[in-house]
Design an enzyme around this catalytic site. Structure first.
Site, PDB file in Angstrom:
ATOM      1  N   GLU A 101     -28.631 128.704 -90.439  1.00  0.00           N
ATOM      2  CA  GLU A 101     -28.064 129.415 -89.302  1.00  0.00           C
ATOM      3  C   GLU A 101     -27.123 130.501 -89.794  1.00  0.00           C
ATOM      4  O   GLU A 101     -26.020 130.213 -90.296  1.00  0.00           O
ATOM      5  CB  GLU A 101     -27.304 128.449 -88.386  1.00  0.00           C
ATOM      6  N   ASP A 113     -26.865 110.457 -95.233  1.00  0.00           N
ATOM      7  CA  ASP A 113     -27.939 110.125 -94.302  1.00  0.00           C
ATOM      8  C   ASP A 113     -27.782 111.039 -93.089  1.00  0.00           C
ATOM      9  O   ASP A 113     -26.895 110.843 -92.258  1.00  0.00           O
ATOM     10  CB  ASP A 113     -27.849 108.649 -93.906  1.00  0.00           C
ATOM     11  N   HIS A 134     -22.414 136.977 -84.424  1.00  0.00           N
ATOM     12  CA  HIS A 134     -23.783 136.553 -84.693  1.00  0.00           C
ATOM     13  C   HIS A 134     -24.715 137.742 -84.879  1.00  0.00           C
ATOM     14  O   HIS A 134     -25.723 137.656 -85.554  1.00  0.00           O
ATOM     15  CB  HIS A 134     -24.285 135.625 -83.585  1.00  0.00           C
TER      16      HIS A 134
END
Lengths: 380, 380, 380, 380
Positions: free
Chosen positions: D76, D279, D370
Site C-alpha cells: 500500500e 502468524d 495518497h
C-alpha cells in the site's frame, strides 16, 4: 373469573387463594372498572406505582411544539427531580429541538432454501413481487402500510425485513398478522422450503447493534444549545467539564462493549412507559442510542440524543387504560394522530435526563443528590 | 404535595394545574396511603397497570423450592397466558432447576493519570491497598461488602470495578456512596489526577456485551428437561422443531448484532419488575442473556436460560410499597433474606416464557394465539 | 535511495545500517526487478513467506466455474493440509456453490451542522442532489461508479455512506478521492459547517457489527451439500457431530461477544491475501461473517459461509507484483474482469477451512493433526 | 517437493503442473534454503512482498528502550511514509512510553453436563483441583505455565478459560496440547459428559468484544505527550483539531457497532507481522483496541493506544525463517527473551500510525498524500 379453581385444580396449593383473599381487601382492588379483556389474562387487580410529574419542558419539534409536564412513574428517589432539573435547564435555554427521521416498525421472517443458489435467486428477485406481497400483507389491516422489503441472505436462508408504517399504534400484532399472510403467499410462489415468521433479526424487545440503523420504531433526534451560564446555574458545571465526563465515560462504554452511548435512557423510558401505558418491555430496544455532547466555539454546550428505535404508541395496547390515558392526556397525546408528538416529547425528556445525570457526575454531586432526595430509610 | 405552585412559578402555565384538577377526580387518587418520601418527587398519585398471575410454576432451586404463582403486570394481551403455558409444561415436567453463580453489584469509577506509566503503576499496585480501600468503602454502609477490585487500563486511565455484595437490596445508592468514599481515599494516596465515580463500564441500566461475564447483579441459570410428549401436549411441537427454530433465530440474532440470544426476556422482566416494585429500568441490563435449547439423545428437550445480570431486590427501593409488597408476599419473597429466592423464581419464569414463545413460533400458532387472547379492539 | 542517511542523521544509530549491510547479502535482495514506486517507501527488498498450494477445489459459481489450486502463503504448519482436506471433501461432494449478493465499496464522510434541525433537513433532502453529487464524484475516476447515498443521522451530524462500484480494483484511493470531491460540492451547497471524509462508519480494515449488512466489499455466500459418507471418510466425523460442535461453539462466540460466527476465516484470508497481493490489512473486515452447518432430513450436511465484507482485487495495489501476479494467474484471476471470480474462489476456500477445522474439533483430532504436520521443533 | 503428483492423481488437471513450471523460472524459486518442514505443506516456493523500513522510533518501555527502525512489508503506497511521519513526531517529542499489563494466552474448552445443577457444582468446585489440573497440563510442555482457570457457565455447560504464560512463543500448539491433556483428566474426574477443546470463547484469530478485557496475548498500552508545536510541524494540525477528529469518528465507530476504536491498527499489524514472521491471521484479534486522544490543560496532545490482545512471538512459528529472522534482528528481537520487547515496539508503531492517519484526516491532507505516495498507475 375465578382464578382459584385453576390454582387448586392443578396444584392443590392454597397459597394463591390465600393471596387472592388478601388482595381482595387491599389497594389492588381499586374501584375503577377497566375493560381488561385483550390486555391481560388471570387478572387480580392492578399494580400501582408512584406517579410524579416533571416539567416544564419546552419542546420545539415538528409534532410537539410547546411546554409540557411529563408524567413519570417510578420508585427511584431523585429520578423525577433529576429529570426536572434537566428540563428546567433546557427550557430556560429555549427548549429542545426534535426531529423524527424514520417512523416504521418491522417484522423479519426468515425463508429457508435448499442451497445458496436458490437463496440468491430469491433475494435477487423478491422485489419484483413487491406489489403483490404488499397487497397480501395489507389485506389483513386497515392501518398498516408495507413500505418496503429488505433482504439479508445468510448461507442458504434469507431474512426479509418487512418494514411498515403503523400509524399511531405500536402495531406488532398488526404487522405480524400481515407478514404472516404475505409469507404464506411467498411460500406458495417460491422455492422456499419453509419460513419462520420471526428470525430474531428485528430485535423487538431486545437490544442489538443493528437497531442503531433504525427501522424498529421511530428514529428520533433531540438537541439543544445550552449557554454556559445556564449549564453553570442549573447543572453546576461547565460545558468543558460535561464534555470531559462524556469523553471518559465513552471509553467506559467501549470497554464494556456497549451499544452506542447513553447515561440512563432506561430510567426515563421506564418512567414514561409505565405512566403512559406503553409496552414496557420495549425499553430493551428503545434504550439503544447515542448521547452526544459538544462544546461550541463560543464555549457553550450542544447536547443531543439519537434514539433509533423508540417504540411508542398513542392508540392500542395499554394506552387507553385508566391512568395511562390520563397521563397521555396530560401531554395532549391521547389517541390517534399523536404518536409522533409523543415520541418527540419522550426524546426531549431523555435529553433532560442525560444532562442532569451528566451534570451530577461532572460536578461530583451525584452521591449528595441521592442522599437528599433518595431513599429515606436508614440504608438500602 | 401542592405541585401547582411549582408549575405556576416557573412557567405561568395553567395546563398542569388543570391536569391536576382532573386527576383529583380520577382513579390515580387512590385512597391508599403510601409513604412516598424517598421514592418519588412531585407525586400526584399512582400509575396503575393490570395485574395478572401465572402459574403454577415448580422451581427446584437452592433458594426457591416449591410451587409459585407469579404476579405479572402488563397490558399486552396473551402475555400472561403465554407464560402460564410455559410454566405448566415445566411444572408438569418436574420443575425448573435454578442456580445462582454470582451475586454481586458493582460501580466502576475511572481514575485519570498523567501518562500510561502512572496508570500502569497504579493498576499493578492497587491490590496492595485493598484492605484499606475496603475499610473506607464499608465505613459508609452496614450491608454492603466490598469483595474485590478489578482493573481495566485504557491508555492513561484505569477503570476500577468495585464489586460488592449488597445482600437483599439493589444497593446502587449504597455502593455508589461507598465507592465515592473509597475514591476520595485513593485520590489522596495515588498519582491519580482525578476520578469519575461512573465510567460507564458497569452497564447499570444499559445493555452491553461485558454483562455476559456477570458482576452487575445476580448471574442465574435455570434449566429443565422436558420429555417430548410434554413438549407435544403443552407446546404443540417437538423438541426437534423447537431446536430448529432456535438454530434459525440464532442466525437472526447474529445478523442483528445482538448480545447473547433470547426470545423475549424483556416481557417477563417488565411484568414481574412492575408487579414486584423492582427498578424497572434495570430491564436494560437484566434482559441480556442466553437461552439455549438442546435435543437430548433420547429425543427430549433440554432448555435453559442464563441471566448474567439479573438485578432484583426484596428490600429497599419500591419493594415495600403497596401492591409491590403484596406481590412479593405472594411469592414468599418480601423483605430480608429473599432476594436469591426471588431471583430464582424470576429466572424460572423467563424460561417458561422462552419455551412458550418458542413453541408458538415453531408450531406457527403465534398469530392465532394473539388473535385469541390479544387485543379485542377492531385493530391496533 | 540511500536509507542509511536518514538513520544516521536523525539518530546516530548504526544499527540500521548494519542491518542493511546484512540484508545486502541476504535473500531479501532478490534479483527480481519490481517497480516498487507506488507500493512502498524506503524499500530494502522483499519479505518472503513460504508458499504452498491446496487443491483441488471445485467451485460452481457464477464467475468461478471449475477446479482450482489455491496458493496459500503461511508459516503455520498444518494449515495448507487442513484447507486441502476440506477442499477434497467439497470437491468430492460435487463442489462449492458460490454467489455474490453485493459488490460495492464505500466511504462514509460525516457532515457537521449547527443543530439537529439542519441535520434533519440535510438528510431529508440529500437525495435530491444525487445526480449532481454523482457527477462530481465520478469526475475524478474512470472506473468508480457512485451507486447511492445512505444517511445515518447522529444528533446534529449526518454520516453519509457513499456506495460505489469499483470494478476489479480495491478502489479505496479511487473512491476516497471521488468522495472528497463530492464533499467539497456538498459543503458549498448545504448548511454543513464542516466535513470529515472519514467518519469511521465504513469499517475499512476494522471489524464491526454493521459489516454483516454488507457494503464494504463483496457480500459472498458459498455453500455445499456433503453426503454423510463423505463427511465420514474425509472429516472423520458425522454431520450430527459437526453440528453439535457448531451449536456449542456458537454459545462460546456469544459469550465472547463475537461478531457473527466463524472457525478461522482469518487463516485462509491471510494465506490467500499474502499470496495474491491483496491488502492484507483488509483481513480485519473480511474475516467478519457467518459459518452455518445444518443436518438435512436425509442426514447429510449442508455447510455454508457468508462473507459480507470480502475485500479483494485483481488489479491495482499489490496485485501486479511478482509472485502475487503469478499466484493470481494460477487461479486464472490476474487482471481486469476477474475480481468476482477471485472472490468466489476465496469464499469456497474459506468454506473448506471451516469444514476441516470443524471436523478436527468434532473428531478430537485437532491436537494430533498439529503434532503431525505442525512445528517440528522440540516445542514452540 | 513434487507437488505435481498430488494434483495429477486427484484431478487429472494439468493446470497446476503448468503453473508450477512457470514458477520454476520465476522469482518464487529463490535460491535460499528454508527448512520448511513444520511450517507449510505442498510448498512451491516463497511469496514475496515489498519490504520497507520506518523510523526512527524512540520507545521508552520496560522491555524496549531505545531507537528503532521498524520493518514493514506492504504493497500500500504511502503506508510506510505515513507510519514514519508519526514515528518522527513521537521521537521528536521524546518517544513513546509502553507498558505490558497482561501477558497470557488461553484456550477455552467447553464442558457439557446433564443439567444446570451439575454445571453449577462443577464451576463451583473446579478451583479445588487446580494444582492437579495444572500438573496435567504442564506435563506436556516445558515452557507453558498454567496461571489460572476462569469459568463461564452457560446453561448446562461451562466454558473454562485456561490462561497460560507461553514465554516468547505464540504457543497455541503448546497450550492446546496441554489443555487437551488436562481436559482428559477433568472428564475422568467430573460429571462432564463431553468436552470440546475449543468453545470459540477465546477469540483466537477472531475479533470480539471480550478481547478488550485481555487474556488472549499481551495487553499493551503505549502513550506519548506531544507538544502542540510538534503536532503542528509534523502532523500539520493542532491538538484540538485532532481531538475533534477523534470525537466525530468515535461516533462513526459507535454507529458501525465497532469494537473499541482505532484508525487503522490492521495496517501496521499486517506490515509488521508479515515482515517479522508472525502468524498474520492473528491480526483479527490483535487489531481490537482503543486509541485515545486528549488535549491537556496546556493545550498539548496526549495520545495512546491500548492493545488488549496483541499476539506476537520471537521464537517458534515463522519467526526463524529467512527474512523474518532478519527483520526481528533489525529490532534486536530475534529469539528467546524478546517477545515483550517486540510487543512494546509494535504498540509504539501502531501509535505512530494512529497519529499520522489522524493528522491526515484532521488536516484534510489524506487524499493529497495518497496521490503523492500512492499508486502511480493511471488509476486503481
Amino acid at each position: 373469573m375465578d382464578r382459584c379453581d385453576v390454582g387448586r385444580i392443578q396444584t392443590g396449593s392454597f397459597r394463591w387463594c390465600l393471596a387472592k383473599e388478601q388482595l381482595k381487601n387491599s389497594s389492588t382492588q381499586s374501584p375503577w372498572n377497566w375493560c381488561l379483556r385483550g390486555n391481560i389474562e388471570n387478572p387480580i387487580g392492578a399494580a400501582q406505582m408512584p406517579l410524579g410529574v416533571a416539567g416544564p419542558l419546552r419542546v420545539n419539534g415538528v409534532h410537539a411544539d410547546g411546554v409540557f409536564y411529563v408524567p413519570l412513574a417510578t420508585t427511584e428517589g431523585a429520578l423525577v427531580r433529576s429529570y426536572e432539573r434537566g428540563m428546567a435547564a433546557l427550557t430556560r435555554a429555549g427548549g429542545v429541538t426534535t426531529r423524527i427521521h424514520v417512523d416504521e416498525n418491522r417484522v423479519a421472517p426468515v425463508f429457508c432454501f435448499d442451497n445458496v443458489s436458490d437463496a440468491y435467486d430469491f433475494a435477487r428477485c423478491l422485489q419484483e413481487d413487491f406489489e403483490t406481497i404488499r397487497a397480501e400483507a395489507e389485506s389483513t389491516t386497515h392501518h398498516g402500510k408495507l413500505l418496503r422489503l429488505e433482504c439479508h441472505p445468510v448461507g442458504r436462508e434469507v431474512i426479509v425485513s418487512f418494514c411498515y408504517s403503523t400509524a399511531d399504534a405500536h402495531g406488532m400484532n398488526m404487522i405480524v398478522k400481515a407478514t404472516d399472510r404475505a409469507c404464506k403467499w411467498i411460500i406458495d410462489h417460491s422455492k422456499a422450503r419453509r419460513v419462520y415468521v420471526f428470525s430474531g433479526f428485528s430485535s423487538e424487545k431486545r437490544a442489538s447493534g443493528s437497531l442503531l440503523a433504525g427501522g424498529k420504531g421511530k428514529k428520533v433526534t433531540a438537541g439543544a444549545l445550552l449557554p454556559k451560564r445556564i449549564v453553570k446555574s442549573y447543572l453546576h458545571t461547565t460545558p468543558g467539564q460535561l464534555f470531559d465526563m462524556w469523553h471518559h465515560t465513552v471509553l467506559g462504554h467501549m470497554q464494556a462493549n456497549a451499544i452506542g452511548y447513553n447515561g440512563h435512557y432506561a430510567n426515563g423510558l421506564a418512567a414514561i412507559f409505565i405512566a403512559c401505558g406503553q409496552d414496557v418491555a420495549n425499553i430493551a430496544n428503545s434504550a439503544v442510542g447515542v448521547t452526544n455532547l459538544e462544546v461550541t466555539e463560543a464555549g457553550d454546550l450542544y447536547a443531543s440524543v439519537t434514539l433509533p428505535s423508540l417504540t411508542v404508541a398513542t392508540v392500542g395496547g395499554g394506552t387507553g387504560l385508566g391512568t395511562s390515558r390520563e397521563c397521555l392526556e396530560m401531554l395532549g397525546c391521547a389517541g390517534s394522530g399523536h404518536a409522533a408528538k409523543f415520541a418527540e416529547i419522550v426524546a426531549a425528556t431523555l435529553l433532560a435526563g442525560e444532562l442532569s445525570m451528566g451534570g451530577a457526575i461532572a460536578s461530583e454531586e451525584f452521591v449528595e443528590a441521592h442522599e437528599t432526595y433518595g431513599r429515606n430509610r436508614p440504608e438500602d
